[in-house]
Design an enzyme around this catalytic site. Structure first.
Site, PDB file in Angstrom:
ATOM      1  N   TRP A 167       0.797  -1.219   0.000  1.00  0.00           N
ATOM      2  CA  TRP A 167       0.000   0.000   0.000  1.00  0.00           C
ATOM      3  C   TRP A 167       0.832   1.274   0.000  1.00  0.00           C
ATOM      4  O   TRP A 167       0.273   2.360  -0.082  1.00  0.00           O
ATOM      5  CB  TRP A 167      -0.943   0.032   1.216  1.00  0.00           C
ATOM      6  CG  TRP A 167      -0.316  -0.417   2.518  1.00  0.00           C
ATOM      7  CD1 TRP A 167      -0.506  -1.626   3.141  1.00  0.00           C
ATOM      8  CD2 TRP A 167       0.590   0.304   3.366  1.00  0.00           C
ATOM      9  NE1 TRP A 167       0.223  -1.699   4.305  1.00  0.00           N
ATOM     10  CE2 TRP A 167       0.909  -0.523   4.467  1.00  0.00           C
ATOM     11  CE3 TRP A 167       1.167   1.578   3.301  1.00  0.00           C
ATOM     12  CZ2 TRP A 167       1.779  -0.128   5.496  1.00  0.00           C
ATOM     13  CZ3 TRP A 167       2.041   1.972   4.310  1.00  0.00           C
ATOM     14  CH2 TRP A 167       2.332   1.129   5.385  1.00  0.00           C
ATOM     15  N   LYS A 191      -2.671  -8.063  -7.894  1.00  0.00           N
ATOM     16  CA  LYS A 191      -3.470  -7.861  -6.680  1.00  0.00           C
ATOM     17  C   LYS A 191      -2.925  -6.679  -5.894  1.00  0.00           C
ATOM     18  O   LYS A 191      -1.849  -6.747  -5.307  1.00  0.00           O
ATOM     19  CB  LYS A 191      -3.467  -9.082  -5.758  1.00  0.00           C
ATOM     20  CG  LYS A 191      -4.565  -8.924  -4.680  1.00  0.00           C
ATOM     21  CD  LYS A 191      -4.373  -9.744  -3.433  1.00  0.00           C
ATOM     22  CE  LYS A 191      -3.581  -9.073  -2.341  1.00  0.00           C
ATOM     23  NZ  LYS A 191      -4.197  -7.888  -1.725  1.00  0.00           N
ATOM     24  N   SER A 245       5.938  -7.325   3.099  1.00  0.00           N
ATOM     25  CA  SER A 245       6.692  -7.672   4.306  1.00  0.00           C
ATOM     26  C   SER A 245       7.437  -8.996   4.125  1.00  0.00           C
ATOM     27  O   SER A 245       7.038  -9.855   3.325  1.00  0.00           O
ATOM     28  CB  SER A 245       5.730  -7.791   5.482  1.00  0.00           C
ATOM     29  OG  SER A 245       4.789  -8.809   5.221  1.00  0.00           O
ATOM     30  N   TYR A 255       3.802 -21.161  -0.476  1.00  0.00           N
ATOM     31  CA  TYR A 255       2.751 -21.418  -1.478  1.00  0.00           C
ATOM     32  C   TYR A 255       3.363 -22.071  -2.714  1.00  0.00           C
ATOM     33  O   TYR A 255       2.802 -23.020  -3.280  1.00  0.00           O
ATOM     34  CB  TYR A 255       2.068 -20.119  -1.928  1.00  0.00           C
ATOM     35  CG  TYR A 255       1.396 -19.290  -0.858  1.00  0.00           C
ATOM     36  CD1 TYR A 255       0.899 -19.869   0.312  1.00  0.00           C
ATOM     37  CD2 TYR A 255       1.229 -17.915  -1.027  1.00  0.00           C
ATOM     38  CE1 TYR A 255       0.260 -19.079   1.277  1.00  0.00           C
ATOM     39  CE2 TYR A 255       0.595 -17.128  -0.077  1.00  0.00           C
ATOM     40  CZ  TYR A 255       0.119 -17.709   1.073  1.00  0.00           C
ATOM     41  OH  TYR A 255      -0.503 -16.937   2.015  1.00  0.00           O
ATOM     42  N   GLU A 267      10.503  -8.631  -2.861  1.00  0.00           N
ATOM     43  CA  GLU A 267      11.086  -7.359  -2.407  1.00  0.00           C
ATOM     44  C   GLU A 267      10.463  -7.091  -1.052  1.00  0.00           C
ATOM     45  O   GLU A 267       9.290  -6.740  -0.964  1.00  0.00           O
ATOM     46  CB  GLU A 267      10.700  -6.214  -3.351  1.00  0.00           C
ATOM     47  CG  GLU A 267      11.087  -6.414  -4.788  1.00  0.00           C
ATOM     48  CD  GLU A 267      12.533  -6.076  -5.056  1.00  0.00           C
ATOM     49  OE1 GLU A 267      13.266  -5.752  -4.098  1.00  0.00           O
ATOM     50  OE2 GLU A 267      12.926  -6.149  -6.228  1.00  0.00           O
ATOM     51  N   CYS A 268      11.226  -7.284  -0.001  1.00  0.00           N
ATOM     52  CA  CYS A 268      10.640  -7.184   1.345  1.00  0.00           C
ATOM     53  C   CYS A 268      11.167  -5.948   2.087  1.00  0.00           C
ATOM     54  O   CYS A 268      11.612  -5.013   1.468  1.00  0.00           O
ATOM     55  CB  CYS A 268      10.868  -8.469   2.095  1.00  0.00           C
ATOM     56  SG  CYS A 268      10.153  -9.907   1.242  1.00  0.00           S
ATOM     57  N   CYS A 302      10.221   1.283   2.142  1.00  0.00           N
ATOM     58  CA  CYS A 302      11.074   0.142   2.495  1.00  0.00           C
ATOM     59  C   CYS A 302      12.551   0.515   2.529  1.00  0.00           C
ATOM     60  O   CYS A 302      13.329  -0.133   3.216  1.00  0.00           O
ATOM     61  CB  CYS A 302      10.814  -1.008   1.545  1.00  0.00           C
ATOM     62  SG  CYS A 302      10.823  -0.469  -0.151  1.00  0.00           S
ATOM     63  N   LYS A 352       0.830   1.174  15.572  1.00  0.00           N
ATOM     64  CA  LYS A 352       2.091   0.432  15.585  1.00  0.00           C
ATOM     65  C   LYS A 352       3.270   1.414  15.685  1.00  0.00           C
ATOM     66  O   LYS A 352       4.196   1.216  16.473  1.00  0.00           O
ATOM     67  CB  LYS A 352       2.179  -0.421  14.309  1.00  0.00           C
ATOM     68  CG  LYS A 352       3.459  -1.207  14.175  1.00  0.00           C
ATOM     69  CD  LYS A 352       3.508  -1.985  12.853  1.00  0.00           C
ATOM     70  CE  LYS A 352       4.949  -2.068  12.373  1.00  0.00           C
ATOM     71  NZ  LYS A 352       5.136  -2.651  11.058  1.00  0.00           N
ATOM     72  N   GLU A 401      11.566  -3.039  11.571  1.00  0.00           N
ATOM     73  CA  GLU A 401      11.105  -2.035  10.630  1.00  0.00           C
ATOM     74  C   GLU A 401       9.871  -1.344  11.206  1.00  0.00           C
ATOM     75  O   GLU A 401       8.855  -1.977  11.464  1.00  0.00           O
ATOM     76  CB  GLU A 401      10.761  -2.698   9.304  1.00  0.00           C
ATOM     77  CG  GLU A 401      10.407  -1.700   8.256  1.00  0.00           C
ATOM     78  CD  GLU A 401      10.145  -2.352   6.915  1.00  0.00           C
ATOM     79  OE1 GLU A 401       9.396  -3.329   6.886  1.00  0.00           O
ATOM     80  OE2 GLU A 401      10.706  -1.874   5.913  1.00  0.00           O
TER      81      GLU A 401
HETATM   82  P1  NAP Z   1       2.177  -7.079   3.425  1.00  0.00           P
HETATM   83  O1  NAP Z   1       1.209  -7.334   4.496  1.00  0.00           O
HETATM   84  O2  NAP Z   1       3.284  -8.035   3.237  1.00  0.00           O
HETATM   85  O3  NAP Z   1       1.300  -6.955   2.097  1.00  0.00           O
HETATM   86  C1  NAP Z   1       1.826  -6.938   0.823  1.00  0.00           C
HETATM   87  C2  NAP Z   1       0.850  -7.606  -0.115  1.00  0.00           C
HETATM   88  O4  NAP Z   1       0.724  -8.985   0.242  1.00  0.00           O
HETATM   89  C3  NAP Z   1      -0.548  -7.013  -0.047  1.00  0.00           C
HETATM   90  O5  NAP Z   1      -1.141  -7.048  -1.318  1.00  0.00           O
HETATM   91  C4  NAP Z   1      -1.232  -7.968   0.906  1.00  0.00           C
HETATM   92  O6  NAP Z   1      -2.632  -7.995   0.820  1.00  0.00           O
HETATM   93  C5  NAP Z   1      -0.641  -9.294   0.492  1.00  0.00           C
HETATM   94  N1  NAP Z   1      -0.788 -10.298   1.540  1.00  0.00           N
HETATM   95  C6  NAP Z   1      -0.956 -10.114   2.871  1.00  0.00           C
HETATM   96  N2  NAP Z   1      -1.102 -11.283   3.497  1.00  0.00           N
HETATM   97  C7  NAP Z   1      -1.027 -12.240   2.551  1.00  0.00           C
HETATM   98  C8  NAP Z   1      -1.118 -13.660   2.570  1.00  0.00           C
HETATM   99  N3  NAP Z   1      -1.343 -14.331   3.708  1.00  0.00           N
HETATM  100  N4  NAP Z   1      -0.984 -14.337   1.404  1.00  0.00           N
HETATM  101  C9  NAP Z   1      -0.789 -13.674   0.248  1.00  0.00           C
HETATM  102  N5  NAP Z   1      -0.726 -12.343   0.164  1.00  0.00           N
HETATM  103  C10 NAP Z   1      -0.830 -11.630   1.293  1.00  0.00           C
HETATM  104  O7  NAP Z   1       2.883  -5.691   3.512  1.00  0.00           O
HETATM  105  P2  NAP Z   1       2.208  -4.264   3.600  1.00  0.00           P
HETATM  106  O8  NAP Z   1       1.662  -4.124   4.959  1.00  0.00           O
HETATM  107  O9  NAP Z   1       1.301  -4.063   2.454  1.00  0.00           O
HETATM  108  O10 NAP Z   1       3.443  -3.287   3.320  1.00  0.00           O
HETATM  109  C11 NAP Z   1       4.362  -2.967   4.287  1.00  0.00           C
HETATM  110  C12 NAP Z   1       5.566  -3.889   4.220  1.00  0.00           C
HETATM  111  O11 NAP Z   1       6.005  -4.034   2.871  1.00  0.00           O
HETATM  112  C13 NAP Z   1       6.735  -3.373   4.965  1.00  0.00           C
HETATM  113  O12 NAP Z   1       7.330  -4.395   5.702  1.00  0.00           O
HETATM  114  C14 NAP Z   1       7.697  -2.863   3.889  1.00  0.00           C
HETATM  115  O13 NAP Z   1       9.014  -2.859   4.186  1.00  0.00           O
HETATM  116  C15 NAP Z   1       7.432  -3.769   2.771  1.00  0.00           C
HETATM  117  N6  NAP Z   1       7.725  -3.103   1.495  1.00  0.00           N
HETATM  118  C16 NAP Z   1       8.826  -3.517   0.798  1.00  0.00           C
HETATM  119  C17 NAP Z   1       9.171  -2.907  -0.384  1.00  0.00           C
HETATM  120  C18 NAP Z   1      10.362  -3.360  -1.175  1.00  0.00           C
HETATM  121  O14 NAP Z   1      10.520  -2.922  -2.289  1.00  0.00           O
HETATM  122  N7  NAP Z   1      11.213  -4.189  -0.665  1.00  0.00           N
HETATM  123  C19 NAP Z   1       8.375  -1.876  -0.875  1.00  0.00           C
HETATM  124  C20 NAP Z   1       7.271  -1.495  -0.152  1.00  0.00           C
HETATM  125  C21 NAP Z   1       6.959  -2.133   1.036  1.00  0.00           C
HETATM  126  P3  NAP Z   1      -3.496  -7.150   1.902  1.00  0.00           P
HETATM  127  O15 NAP Z   1      -3.209  -5.738   1.603  1.00  0.00           O
HETATM  128  O16 NAP Z   1      -4.882  -7.534   1.623  1.00  0.00           O
HETATM  129  O17 NAP Z   1      -3.054  -7.548   3.261  1.00  0.00           O
END
Ligand code: NAP
Ligand code: MG
Length: 499
Positions: A167, A191, A245, A255, A267-268, A302, A352, A401
């Protein structure tokens, strides 16, 4: 266009029509279950839209459409020159609709309109153009053989690509995935995050208007546990490119291992160090980069430079300058062009971040700037920046983080200690280093274990450079550059014996 006022953007946002249905096989359709998910404006708490909540059945439909169109070859086997034209039109349509997209992005994610207009949307356009440009310029190879054999090493699109994005940069992260995947000839099931689906749905519509054939670019908004998991486990998906994440990244590996061994790119998160040596030069400049490194996108970034590792002889002077720079970052209504820090994505994420500020105090770090909840009267999730001094790297505020405007300052004595601190993290996405000494710049930037090390600036590089992390920050291919194009191709050897 970028010189609008708050009133202007308020008025424009009131007249925006959002797409709220899933985009599958070239059409907007409700979720098969009829379920919707509520999408809120984080700056006001108000409902923006009820959007289709897709689950496994919808993902199934999207994958079937993607697979069918891939097999038909209308995109996958089309000449790269034709695809290039369509991608250029796609980029142009995004540019033509820049304001709508930027406003949708600011309303949906809470980011400042000035960033959405000046960064997210133009970078998305530039990304599409970049991959449009290389789409017909990456050559295959002929391997050296004897004259009785021709050995061709060719790239083919991998098939159906799942793109699961977060997001914090809803539009740009989607485009970082879909632009190279489309240029290589793949079909896609995208998605968006449940909190920010609006720009992705507009993207599906604009792609279709640009001439992307039905079924090539599908957008399935929905929850991670349902739509996201269904993409991860689908046997008809050949590759998943994920940004989010580390925790969810691990799930995608599971999966894949429990289904068809689809290729996974992750990319986490990050906990990026900024190392400042005593010969850093102009400390006002350094301080301005440190402030943007931690405050840009509300710290929901990130690559946020969240650990400032600074030579103790200049620490106090630098910290004073950093605080002066932070004062130039007003927290405010995302639609106000003068706002530099918008709203946190959601109330639970704000909590948080606030909990981490409390934790830092409990852990014994020294609060140099209090930070905390602000603009409560708006109903939005706003947090003003916090800075902790004399942080120990063992503290949770230095290790985890936070994804918010919270900076941890750690002084060091000897350069070798700075390097140990910089690398003493589970993450390895990015780092920055400030020194005017060429030898130190080379030696230390090579010794830091991170995917992007910027020297004498805070930067993620540009589209020509790969982006991605070491350690818990990532796995698999990189975003951006030709490497991302490689992520979405298979390599085939065709060995032809001449008789
Ligand atoms: P997230 O919870 O990992 O969500 C990322 C995506 O995965 C969303 O579309 C989410 O859907 C989906 N998702 C969540 N739970 C899932 C599951 N059980 N199975 C499959 N897909 C699932 O992360 P976030 O809260 O959106 O973003 C924040 C995190 O992303 C931070 O830790 C940040 O560091 C990381 N991030 C990394 C980068 C990079 O380039 N490395 C860039 C941006 C963000 P929902 O939205 O419906 O939960
Ligand atoms: Mg979720």
């Amino acid at each position: 266009m970028n010189t609008g006022t708050l009133e202007y953007f308020r008025e424009r946002s009131a007249s925006l029509n959002f797409r709220t249905e899933a985009f599958i096989n070239g059409k907007f359709v409700p979720a098969l279950s009829g379920e919707t998910l509520a999408v809120h404006n984080p700056a006001t708490g108000e409902l923006l839209a009820d959007v289709a909540a897709c689950d496994a059945a919808d993902v199934d439909m999207a994958v079937a459409a993607a697979r069918a169109t891939f097999a038909r070859g209308h995109w996958s086997r089309r000449s790269p020159q034709d695809r290039v034209q369509v991608l250029h039109r796609f980029a142009q349509l995004i540019e033509d609709n820049a304001e709508d997209l930027a406003i949708a992005e600011a309303l949906d994610s809470g980011k400042p309109i000035s960033d959405a207009l000046n960064v997210d949307v133009p970078e998305s356009v530039a990304t599409l153009r970049w991959y449009a440009q290389i789409g017909d310029k990456v050559y295959d190879q002929i391997a050296p053989t004897g004259h009785d054999v021709t050995a061709m090493i060719i790239r083919e699109p991998i098939g159906v690509v799942g793109a699961v994005v977060p997001w914090n940069f809803p539009l740009l992260m989607a485009v970082w995935k879909i632009a190279p995947a489309l240029a290589a000839g793949n079909s896609i099931v995208l998605k968006p995050a449940e909190l920010t689906p609006l720009s992705a749905l507009l993207l599906g519509e604009l792609g279709s208007k640009a001439g992307i054939p039905d079924g090539v670019l599908n957008v399935v908004p929905g929850f991670g546990e349902t739509a996201g998991q269904a993409i991860g486990r689908h046997d008809g998906v050949d590759c998943v490119s994920f940004t989010g994440s580390t925790e969810v990244g691990r799930m995608f590996l599971r999966y894949a291992s429990e289904s068809n061994l689809k290729r996974i790119h992750l990319e986490c998160g990050g906990k990026s160090p900024c190392v400042v040596l005593d010969d850093a030069g102009d400390l006002d400049l350094v301080a301005s980069h440190i402030a943007s490194g931690i405050l840009w996108n509300q710290g929901e970034n990130c690559t946020a430079s969240s650990r400032l590792i600074v030579d103790e002889t200049i620490k106090d002077v630098l910290l004073e300058k950093v605080l002066a720079q932070i004062a130039k970052w007003p927290v405010g209504n995302p639609l106000d062009p003068s706002t530099k820090i918008g709203a946190m994505i959601a109330p639970d994420h704000m909590k948080k971040v606030l909990d981490y500020i409390e934790l830092g105090k409990d852990e014994g770090a020294q609060l140099a700037l209090a930070g905390g909840r602000t603009l409560t009267e708006t109903g939005g999730s706003f947090v003003s920046p916090a800075v902790f001094d004399n942080v120990r790297n063992s503290m949770r505020i230095a290790r985890e983080e936070i994804f918010g405007p919270v900076l941890a300052v750690m002084p060091f004595d000897a350069i070798e200690d700075a390097l140990i601190l910089a690398n003493d993290t589970d993450f390895g996405l990015a780092a920055s280093l400030w020194t005017r000494d060429l030898d130190k710049a080379h030696r230390i930037s090579r010794a830091i274990r991170a995917g992007v090390v910027s020297v004498n600036c805070y930067s993620e590089g540009n589209l020509n450079t790969p982006f991605g992390g070491y350690k818990l920050s990532g796995f698999g291919g990189r975003d951006k550059s030709v490497m991302a194009f490689d992520n979405y191709t298979e390599t085939k050897t065709i060995w032809i014996q001449h008789h």
